[in-house]
Motif scaffolding. Structure first.
Motif, PDB file in Angstrom:
ATOM      1  N   MET A  46       0.841  -1.182   0.000  1.00 38.38           N
ATOM      2  CA  MET A  46       0.000   0.000   0.000  1.00 38.38           C
ATOM      3  C   MET A  46       0.883   1.241   0.000  1.00 38.38           C
ATOM      4  SD  MET A  46      -2.821   1.317   2.712  1.00 38.38           S
ATOM      5  CE  MET A  46      -4.171   0.385   2.036  1.00 38.38           C
ATOM      6  N   LEU A  47       0.486   2.236  -0.778  1.00 40.68           N
ATOM      7  CA  LEU A  47       1.204   3.503  -0.855  1.00 40.68           C
ATOM      8  C   LEU A  47       0.307   4.629  -0.383  1.00 40.68           C
ATOM      9  CD1 LEU A  47       2.784   3.211  -4.421  1.00 40.68           C
ATOM     10  CD2 LEU A  47       3.885   2.701  -2.236  1.00 40.68           C
ATOM     11  N   CYS A  48       0.924   5.648   0.188  1.00 37.76           N
ATOM     12  CA  CYS A  48       0.179   6.856   0.532  1.00 37.76           C
ATOM     13  C   CYS A  48      -0.294   7.509  -0.772  1.00 37.76           C
ATOM     14  CB  CYS A  48       1.084   7.814   1.302  1.00 37.76           C
ATOM     15  SG  CYS A  48       0.405   9.477   1.471  1.00 37.76           S
ATOM     16  N   PRO A  49      -1.582   7.857  -0.864  1.00 32.66           N
ATOM     17  CA  PRO A  49      -2.073   8.480  -2.095  1.00 32.66           C
ATOM     18  C   PRO A  49      -1.405   9.812  -2.390  1.00 32.66           C
ATOM     19  CG  PRO A  49      -3.888   7.803  -0.675  1.00 32.66           C
ATOM     20  CD  PRO A  49      -2.642   7.635   0.121  1.00 32.66           C
ATOM     21  N   ARG A  50      -0.983  10.528  -1.348  1.00 34.89           N
ATOM     22  CA  ARG A  50      -0.434  11.874  -1.556  1.00 34.89           C
ATOM     23  C   ARG A  50       1.064  11.879  -1.853  1.00 34.89           C
ATOM     24  NH1 ARG A  50      -1.296  16.826   2.628  1.00 34.89           N
ATOM     25  NH2 ARG A  50      -0.006  15.532   3.966  1.00 34.89           N
ATOM     26  N   CYS A  51       1.871  11.114  -1.105  1.00 31.01           N
ATOM     27  CA  CYS A  51       3.328  11.179  -1.317  1.00 31.01           C
ATOM     28  C   CYS A  51       3.919   9.849  -1.801  1.00 31.01           C
ATOM     29  CB  CYS A  51       4.026  11.632  -0.048  1.00 31.01           C
ATOM     30  SG  CYS A  51       4.173  10.373   1.233  1.00 31.01           S
ATOM     31  N   GLU A  52       3.106   8.805  -1.841  1.00 34.39           N
ATOM     32  CA  GLU A  52       3.499   7.475  -2.324  1.00 34.39           C
ATOM     33  C   GLU A  52       4.550   6.805  -1.440  1.00 34.39           C
ATOM     34  OE1 GLU A  52       3.964   7.308  -6.567  1.00 34.39           O
ATOM     35  OE2 GLU A  52       2.208   8.565  -6.899  1.00 34.39           O
ATOM     36  N   SER A  53       4.583   7.180  -0.171  1.00 36.52           N
ATOM     37  CA  SER A  53       5.435   6.509   0.811  1.00 36.52           C
ATOM     38  C   SER A  53       4.809   5.167   1.182  1.00 36.52           C
ATOM     39  CB  SER A  53       5.552   7.387   2.062  1.00 36.52           C
ATOM     40  OG  SER A  53       6.121   6.659   3.126  1.00 36.52           O
ATOM     41  N   THR A 109       5.069   9.707   6.658  1.00 36.19           N
ATOM     42  CA  THR A 109       5.961  10.614   5.943  1.00 36.19           C
ATOM     43  C   THR A 109       5.351  12.001   5.772  1.00 36.19           C
ATOM     44  OG1 THR A 109       6.901   8.744   4.739  1.00 36.19           O
ATOM     45  CG2 THR A 109       7.260  10.937   3.802  1.00 36.19           C
ATOM     46  N   CYS A 110       4.115  12.076   5.256  1.00 38.69           N
ATOM     47  CA  CYS A 110       3.517  13.390   4.969  1.00 38.69           C
ATOM     48  C   CYS A 110       2.321  13.711   5.859  1.00 38.69           C
ATOM     49  CB  CYS A 110       3.115  13.494   3.503  1.00 38.69           C
ATOM     50  SG  CYS A 110       1.615  12.584   3.068  1.00 38.69           S
ATOM     51  N   TYR A 126      -5.115  10.079  -7.481  1.00 41.22           N
ATOM     52  CA  TYR A 126      -5.074  11.252  -6.597  1.00 41.22           C
ATOM     53  C   TYR A 126      -4.688  12.483  -7.417  1.00 41.22           C
ATOM     54  CZ  TYR A 126      -4.259  13.766  -2.211  1.00 41.22           C
ATOM     55  OH  TYR A 126      -4.321  14.648  -1.167  1.00 41.22           O
ATOM     56  N   HIS A 127      -5.362  13.607  -7.208  1.00 39.92           N
ATOM     57  CA  HIS A 127      -5.151  14.796  -8.029  1.00 39.92           C
ATOM     58  C   HIS A 127      -3.683  15.258  -7.957  1.00 39.92           C
ATOM     59  CE1 HIS A 127      -5.564  18.715  -9.810  1.00 39.92           C
ATOM     60  NE2 HIS A 127      -6.840  18.474 -10.071  1.00 39.92           N
ATOM     61  N   VAL A 177       2.465  15.465  -2.845  1.00 35.41           N
ATOM     62  CA  VAL A 177       3.572  16.011  -2.070  1.00 35.41           C
ATOM     63  C   VAL A 177       4.817  15.198  -2.389  1.00 35.41           C
ATOM     64  CG1 VAL A 177       4.470  16.306   0.267  1.00 35.41           C
ATOM     65  CG2 VAL A 177       2.074  16.804  -0.202  1.00 35.41           C
ATOM     66  N   ARG A 178       5.925  15.897  -2.619  1.00 29.44           N
ATOM     67  CA  ARG A 178       7.188  15.205  -2.872  1.00 29.44           C
ATOM     68  C   ARG A 178       7.966  15.113  -1.570  1.00 29.44           C
ATOM     69  NH1 ARG A 178      10.142  17.971  -7.756  1.00 29.44           N
ATOM     70  NH2 ARG A 178      10.569  19.374  -6.039  1.00 29.44           N
ATOM     71  N   TRP A 179       8.577  13.940  -1.330  1.00 27.16           N
ATOM     72  CA  TRP A 179       9.315  13.729  -0.077  1.00 27.16           C
ATOM     73  C   TRP A 179      10.343  14.827   0.156  1.00 27.16           C
ATOM     74  CZ3 TRP A 179      10.827   7.913  -0.895  1.00 27.16           C
ATOM     75  CH2 TRP A 179       9.665   7.140  -0.946  1.00 27.16           C
TER      76      TRP A 179
END
Ligand SMILES: [Zn+2]
Length: 82
Positions: free
Chosen positions: A3-10, A32-33, A51-52, A57-59
């Motif tokens: 599973m990845l975070c929809p916003r930062c893909e962490s 992460t975010c 996700y839009h 968000v970039r790490w």
């Protein structure tokens, strides 16, 4: 599948809550975010691909993010407590 975070893909995600009726939904928190989402939200929220892009968000930008609202300077006047 990871599973990845929809916003930062962490991949650093915790499950922070589960539905009172088992299996209905879970709430996830990105370490992460700090993004939080529920599994029952629309695909445009839970799927990193959908996700839009404007809200991604970039790490490497997280450590340079400003604090909102800004923390004001400490007043030089002391406030007396009564
Ligand atoms: Zn994230």
């Amino acid at each position: 599948m990871t599973m990845l975070c929809p916003r930062c893909e962490s991949e650093s995600i915790d499950v922070v809550a589960k539905s009172p009726v088992a299996g209905c939904w879970e709430v996830f928190f990105c370490l992460t975010c700090k993004f939080t989402w529920r599994s029952s939200e629309p695909r445009s929220i839970v799927d990193p691909v959908q996700y839009h892009p404007a809200f991604k968000v970039r790490w490497e930008d997280i450590e340079h993010a400003i604090i909102v609202p800004a923390i004001p300077e400490r007043s030089s006047k002391s406030v007396s407590r009564q």
